[in-house]
Enzyme design. Structure first.
Site, PDB file in Angstrom:
ATOM      1  N   GLN A 221       0.825  -1.202   0.000  1.00  0.00           N
ATOM      2  CA  GLN A 221       0.000   0.000   0.000  1.00  0.00           C
ATOM      3  C   GLN A 221       0.865   1.260   0.000  1.00  0.00           C
ATOM      4  O   GLN A 221       0.346   2.363  -0.111  1.00  0.00           O
ATOM      5  CB  GLN A 221      -0.918   0.024   1.236  1.00  0.00           C
ATOM      6  N   ARG A 368      -8.838  -0.593   8.281  1.00  0.00           N
ATOM      7  CA  ARG A 368      -9.733   0.569   8.115  1.00  0.00           C
ATOM      8  C   ARG A 368      -9.854   1.377   9.385  1.00  0.00           C
ATOM      9  O   ARG A 368     -10.899   1.402  10.021  1.00  0.00           O
ATOM     10  CB  ARG A 368     -11.100   0.075   7.653  1.00  0.00           C
ATOM     11  N   CYS A 369      -8.769   2.045   9.743  1.00  0.00           N
ATOM     12  CA  CYS A 369      -8.705   2.557  11.109  1.00  0.00           C
ATOM     13  C   CYS A 369      -8.199   3.970  11.279  1.00  0.00           C
ATOM     14  O   CYS A 369      -8.405   4.546  12.325  1.00  0.00           O
ATOM     15  CB  CYS A 369      -7.793   1.641  11.903  1.00  0.00           C
ATOM     16  N   GLU A 738     -12.562   4.925   5.286  1.00  0.00           N
ATOM     17  CA  GLU A 738     -12.653   4.158   6.527  1.00  0.00           C
ATOM     18  C   GLU A 738     -13.855   4.528   7.388  1.00  0.00           C
ATOM     19  O   GLU A 738     -14.132   3.833   8.379  1.00  0.00           O
ATOM     20  CB  GLU A 738     -11.374   4.358   7.345  1.00  0.00           C
TER      21      GLU A 738
HETATM   22  N1  MCN Z   1     -13.694   9.666  -2.767  1.00  0.00           N
HETATM   23  C1  MCN Z   1     -14.578  10.514  -3.412  1.00  0.00           C
HETATM   24  N2  MCN Z   1     -15.019  11.644  -2.764  1.00  0.00           N
HETATM   25  C2  MCN Z   1     -14.599  11.937  -1.492  1.00  0.00           C
HETATM   26  C3  MCN Z   1     -13.715  11.057  -0.830  1.00  0.00           C
HETATM   27  C4  MCN Z   1     -13.258   9.934  -1.510  1.00  0.00           C
HETATM   28  O1  MCN Z   1     -14.979  10.232  -4.535  1.00  0.00           O
HETATM   29  N3  MCN Z   1     -15.018  13.033  -0.868  1.00  0.00           N
HETATM   30  C5  MCN Z   1     -13.163   8.479  -3.457  1.00  0.00           C
HETATM   31  C6  MCN Z   1     -11.659   8.607  -3.633  1.00  0.00           C
HETATM   32  O2  MCN Z   1     -11.243   9.415  -4.656  1.00  0.00           O
HETATM   33  C7  MCN Z   1     -11.226   7.162  -3.717  1.00  0.00           C
HETATM   34  C8  MCN Z   1     -12.164   6.509  -2.710  1.00  0.00           C
HETATM   35  O3  MCN Z   1     -13.316   7.348  -2.639  1.00  0.00           O
HETATM   36  O4  MCN Z   1     -11.420   6.673  -5.006  1.00  0.00           O
HETATM   37  C9  MCN Z   1     -11.532   6.379  -1.288  1.00  0.00           C
HETATM   38  O5  MCN Z   1     -10.893   7.585  -1.011  1.00  0.00           O
HETATM   39  P1  MCN Z   1     -10.183   8.010   0.347  1.00  0.00           P
HETATM   40  O6  MCN Z   1     -11.190   8.231   1.388  1.00  0.00           O
HETATM   41  O7  MCN Z   1      -9.242   9.102   0.022  1.00  0.00           O
HETATM   42  O8  MCN Z   1      -9.363   6.729   0.836  1.00  0.00           O
HETATM   43  P2  MCN Z   1      -8.058   6.091   0.156  1.00  0.00           P
HETATM   44  O9  MCN Z   1      -8.202   6.134  -1.283  1.00  0.00           O
HETATM   45  O10 MCN Z   1      -6.850   6.628   0.797  1.00  0.00           O
HETATM   46  O11 MCN Z   1      -8.262   4.585   0.566  1.00  0.00           O
HETATM   47  C10 MCN Z   1      -7.831   4.094   1.793  1.00  0.00           C
HETATM   48  C11 MCN Z   1      -8.952   3.474   2.585  1.00  0.00           C
HETATM   49  C12 MCN Z   1      -8.375   2.626   3.643  1.00  0.00           C
HETATM   50  S1  MCN Z   1      -7.267   3.325   4.678  1.00  0.00           S
HETATM   51  C13 MCN Z   1      -8.701   1.304   3.752  1.00  0.00           C
HETATM   52  S2  MCN Z   1      -8.082   0.439   5.057  1.00  0.00           S
HETATM   53  C14 MCN Z   1      -9.556   0.686   2.778  1.00  0.00           C
HETATM   54  C15 MCN Z   1     -10.441   1.641   2.092  1.00  0.00           C
HETATM   55  O12 MCN Z   1      -9.798   2.748   1.706  1.00  0.00           O
HETATM   56  N4  MCN Z   1      -9.127  -0.368   2.062  1.00  0.00           N
HETATM   57  C16 MCN Z   1      -9.823  -0.748   0.951  1.00  0.00           C
HETATM   58  N5  MCN Z   1     -11.308   1.129   1.188  1.00  0.00           N
HETATM   59  C17 MCN Z   1     -10.966  -0.002   0.509  1.00  0.00           C
HETATM   60  N6  MCN Z   1     -11.691  -0.393  -0.565  1.00  0.00           N
HETATM   61  C18 MCN Z   1     -11.291  -1.482  -1.266  1.00  0.00           C
HETATM   62  N7  MCN Z   1     -12.022  -1.855  -2.341  1.00  0.00           N
HETATM   63  N8  MCN Z   1     -10.180  -2.176  -0.936  1.00  0.00           N
HETATM   64  C19 MCN Z   1      -9.438  -1.854   0.148  1.00  0.00           C
HETATM   65  O13 MCN Z   1      -8.345  -2.533   0.450  1.00  0.00           O
HETATM   66 CU1  CUN Z   2      -5.563   1.306   9.202  1.00  0.00          CU
HETATM   67  S1  CUN Z   2      -6.176   0.316   7.617  1.00  0.00           S
HETATM   68 MO1  CUN Z   2      -6.218   1.654   6.069  1.00  0.00          MO
HETATM   69  O1  CUN Z   2      -5.499   2.876   6.997  1.00  0.00           O
HETATM   70  O2  CUN Z   2      -5.024   1.074   5.104  1.00  0.00           O
END
Ligand code: MCN
Ligand code: CUN
Length: 784
Positions: A221, A368-369, A738
């Protein structure tokens, strides 16, 4: 004739996921799909016992098995100074055991063979002579005087305490308690669980014997951070290491830490001059990699008679396993647990945290934390419900009386967080309306008279995501900015390279939408690249819902930089001053003469074919974005359950989830994130559990013991939204990945407890299996 032009909007649009074409047609490219010429296969021998001295390891029979190329032990690694490696929180963890094993499933030896089956078979031929030692499986045991010292490999370590860390103001909190009319106590345990992604961990390490370059395909990741760690561990020059994370079959935090398998496979490839593939099996994944939670929490809430919260005290004890390996900001020993005041305006708080070693797997933060917000949110939402019962007020009412109000933002919490924006009451109102709260309460009352148990549970949580501002956030010294590099080619098609790495979150689509929103290039004309350290700018990776807050912001900023240059190019083409041009979403128009225009594609073409003298050619840029603050998404979740008095089984009647993550880039993807997150929250509340017997045997090392819900068990979710933009994010977006897992467990537990609360039940520990619920029913005289 004047052309009326309206550009398409790309934010708030459910663009279908670009990546799904290949996934749906079986054309994904996962680590196990990578096969290189001459590739060998590695299998790991794991310790069957949780704590033992290793007297000897005899590998001769295994090494003699036809097809086996090498057997690697800790002793061999020690000769190269590789027997131990640093963890992401600055502790050390064994790569392969030398002196002792300190958990069941610990990596003891690795077989490298011509095919994976031979490698696996050869494990049985390795003879290890273990001398069992007393086992410690809880942090309470481990902190008792006289407990065996688990990390006696460290010269100065005399006990099992890892850290003691405090936040907040103890004196102010004492004063608040002195003024309180009521003090409500709550104590709970958030058990150990596991992200259990579909794809386990693995890598293909390919060290070229001629050039010395190490190319490592890896389930990561955080490829850039991992490359730096590899450079530090192995002493390889960083430019000679390329980490490639191809498609990832789910991460959920499990693929943030560095695991021994990656290191041994790379060392083996270096020593043998051939590529080495390691694919972890399911038990290996469940037993040894990044677990989650394992937090013991206890606290008191000081309240005035009218329900106003005055102060909060929390004590937390964390079971870290045999190494402190949480991937979390260095400064923050218990992650972001001190956000435990949640959505409430609590003037004073004091949070005391301790971490301890036990004979269990390390890993810590995963699942997811956002660095322990999950535990904090669970604790405060359960405590608030307990307080409502003790005070005899409706949990909705108690929340309303204490929410941070919209006009209080930016709000500085008692433990120092600066919440960017929020409107908690609006989200709660929406959830209650969707649920039909008053009607449900009446139904609950009627049902009770008929001898049926219905419970209603709420969670009005606040998250903190987007780590983070460099003044406070770093991992092993690496500041937690993130990056985006954007190139627009002559024909107006673009490539965006980002430092974060999708594992299923849909970045290839949403990040293209961010560029499209800023430049008007349609997402289908934008390729998003990530997960390759040689071909993307440095970034700290995807976890803690940080991608949108950090790299998403970087993407908007770099797009704007290019738009500024495109303006100069358009001015040159139209022979006007740049200030005379108006941007209309995908083109520049001359103010007052809108039919004179230059599209972004025309400007891009000019950047390579007709740029003004004195201007650099090309249309590309890079941005490293240091977020000014975290983002604080929030939500209001409401669950109604029915509990069977005969069996202790509970069923979700309704589950309403209102989320606010600011501006939504792609509502469909956001809803997908929320649905998945709610499923995982439900899973923890209902069935997921990694536990251990007194000998340290891991119970939950396979999918018949570690229960994950299928679509059959998963309840139906009804989603709602409110939109409170983040004031500091360039497009007003907050992270969301998360939220649902952070917020929902408390809502489920609150609901089941509520069904039994009239009989005095206040606590049910997760996972709330029917056995546990039935016992509570029986003790409360409700069982039938
Ligand atoms: N998004 C959006 N509008 C927002 C916020 C987010 O459209 N206001 C979209 C983003 O652009 C992205 C998705 O939603 O495509 C998730 O965005 P974001 O909240 O920024 O999170 P990350 O992309 O950093 O993803 C990490 C988060 C974590 S920490 C875990 S744990 C987790 C999760 O995402 N693991 C996942 N969701 C998951 N989903 C899948 N399918 N697989 C994982 O391993
Ligand atoms: Cu703590 S699980 Mo996500 O932050 O990759």
């Amino acid at each position: 004739m004047t052309t009326e032009h309206t550009a398409e909007h790309w934010l708030g649009r459910s663009v279908k996921r670009k990546e799904d074409d290949r996934f749906l047609q079986g054309k994904g490219n996962y680590v196990d799909d990578i096969n290189l010429p001459g590739m060998l296969h590695m299998s790991i021998l794991r310790s069957p016992v949780a704590h033992a001295r290793i007297n000897s390891i005899d590998t001769s029979a295994a090494a003699a098995l036809p097809g086996v190329v090498a057997v690697v032990t800790g002793e061999l690694l020690a000769q190269h100074n590789l027997a131990w490696m640093p963890t992401l929180s600055g502790d050390t963890q064994a790569v392969l055991a030398t002196d002792k094993v300190r958990m069941q499933g610990q990596e003891v030896a690795c077989v490298i063979a011509e095919d994976p089956y031979i490698a696996h078979d050869a494990l049985e031929l390795i003879e290890v002579d273990y001398d069992p030692l007393p086992v410690v499986v809880t942090p309470q045991q481990s902190l008792e005087p006289g407990a065996p010292v688990i990390r006696d490999d460290k010269e100065d370590k005399q006990d099992n305490r890892i850290y003691h860390w405090e936040a907040g103001d103890p004196e102010a909190t004492e004063r608040a308690f002195a003024q309180a009319d009521r003090v409500v106590e709550y104590e709970t345990f958030y058990p150990r669980c596991h992200p259990a992604p579909m794809e386990t961990c693995g890598c293909v390490a390919d060290v070229n014997p001629v050039t010395g370059k190490a190319t490592i395909y890896m389930t990561s990741q955080a490829p850039h951070a991992h490359r730096t760690v590899f450079a530090l561990v192995a002493g390889l020059p960083e430019h000679q290491i390329q980490i490639i994370s191809p498609d990832i079959g789910g991460g959920f935090g499990n693929k943030v830490p560095v695991y021994p398998g990656y290191v041994v496979a790379t060392a083996a490839s270096l020593l043998l001059g051939r590529p080495v593939k390691w694919i972890e099996d399911r038990t290996g994944n469940l037993i040894s990699t990044g677990f989650a939670r394992d937090f013991y929490m206890k606290g008191q809430l000081a309240l005035r008679e009218d329900g106003k919260m005055l102060g909060l005290r929390v004590n937390m004890l964390s079971d870290q396993g045999y190494a402190y390996a949480d991937a979390q900001p260095s400064k923050l020993k218990a992650g972001l647990f001190h956000i435990v005041t949640g959505s409430y305006d609590i003037p004073a708080a004091h949070v005391v945290t301790d971490g301890a070693y036990t004979n269990k797997a390390p890993g810590g933060v995963a699942y997811r934390c956002s660095f322990r917000v999950t535990e904090a949110s669970y604790f405060i939402e359960r405590l608030v419900q307990t307080a409502a019962y003790e005070l005899g007020v409706d949990p909705v009412e108690l929340r309303r009386r204490n929410f941070i109000q919209p006009e209080q933002f930016p709000y500085t919490s008692a433990t120092g967080f600066v919440y960017d924006s929020g409107n908690y009451e609006a989200a709660l109102d929406k959830a209650l309306e969707m649920l039909g709260y008053e009607d449900l309460k009446a139904e609950q009352e009627r049902a009770r008279q008929e001898g049926k148990l219905i419970g209603i549970g709420l969670a009005t949580f606040t998250e903190v995501v987007g780590a983070g501002p460099s003044k406070d956030y770093d991992i092993l010294g690496l500041k937690m900015f993130d990056s985006a590099e954007l190139r627009v080619h002559p024909t107006g098609k673009a490539i965006l390279k980002i430092g974060v790495q999708t594992q299923g979150q849909g970045h290839e689509t949403t990040f293209a939408q961010i560029v499209a929103n800023e430049l008007g290039i349609p997402p289908s004309d934008i390729l998003v690249q990530h997960g390759d350290t040689d071909n993307t700018p440095y970034g700290l990776g995807t976890y803690a819902s940080r991608s949108t807050p950090t790299a998403g912001a970087a993407t908007a900023v770099v797009s704007r930089k290019l738009r500024d240059k495109a303006r100069e190019l358009a001015a040159h083409l139209l022979e006007v001053a740049p200030e005379d041009l108006e941007w209309v979403g995908d083109r520049f128009q001359v103010r007052g003469a809108p039919d004179r225009q230059t599209t972004i594609q025309e400007a891009a073409f000019a950047a390579y074919t007709n740029h003004p003298q004195g201007m650099e050619a090309g249309l590309e840029g890079v941005t490293y974005y240091d977020p000014p603050n975290m983002t604080y998404p929030f939500g209001a979740y409401a669950v109604a359950v029915e509990v069977d008095r005969g069996t202790g089984q509970w069923k979700v009647k309704r589950m309403v989830a209102v989320d606010d993550c600011g501006v939504r880039i792609n509502p469909m993807i956001v809803e997908g994130q929320i649905m998945g997150g709610l499923t995982e929250g439900f899973a923890m509340a209902a069935m997921e559990l990694i536990t251990f017997d007194e000998l340290g045997n891991c119970i939950g090392s396979n999918f018949s013991d570690y229960l994950i819900p299928t679509s059959w068990e998963t309840p139906k979710f009804e989603l709602g939204e409110t939109v409170t933009p983040s004031p500091h994010h360039p497009i007003g977006a907050k992270g969301v990945g998360e939220s649902a897992t952070v917020g929902s467990p408390a809502a489920f537990v609150n609901a089941v407890v509520d069904a039994l609360a009239h009989a005095g039940v206040r606590e049910l520990e997760m996972p709330m299996g029917p056995d546990k619920v039935w016992k509570a029913l029986a003790e409360a005289g409700l069982a039938e």
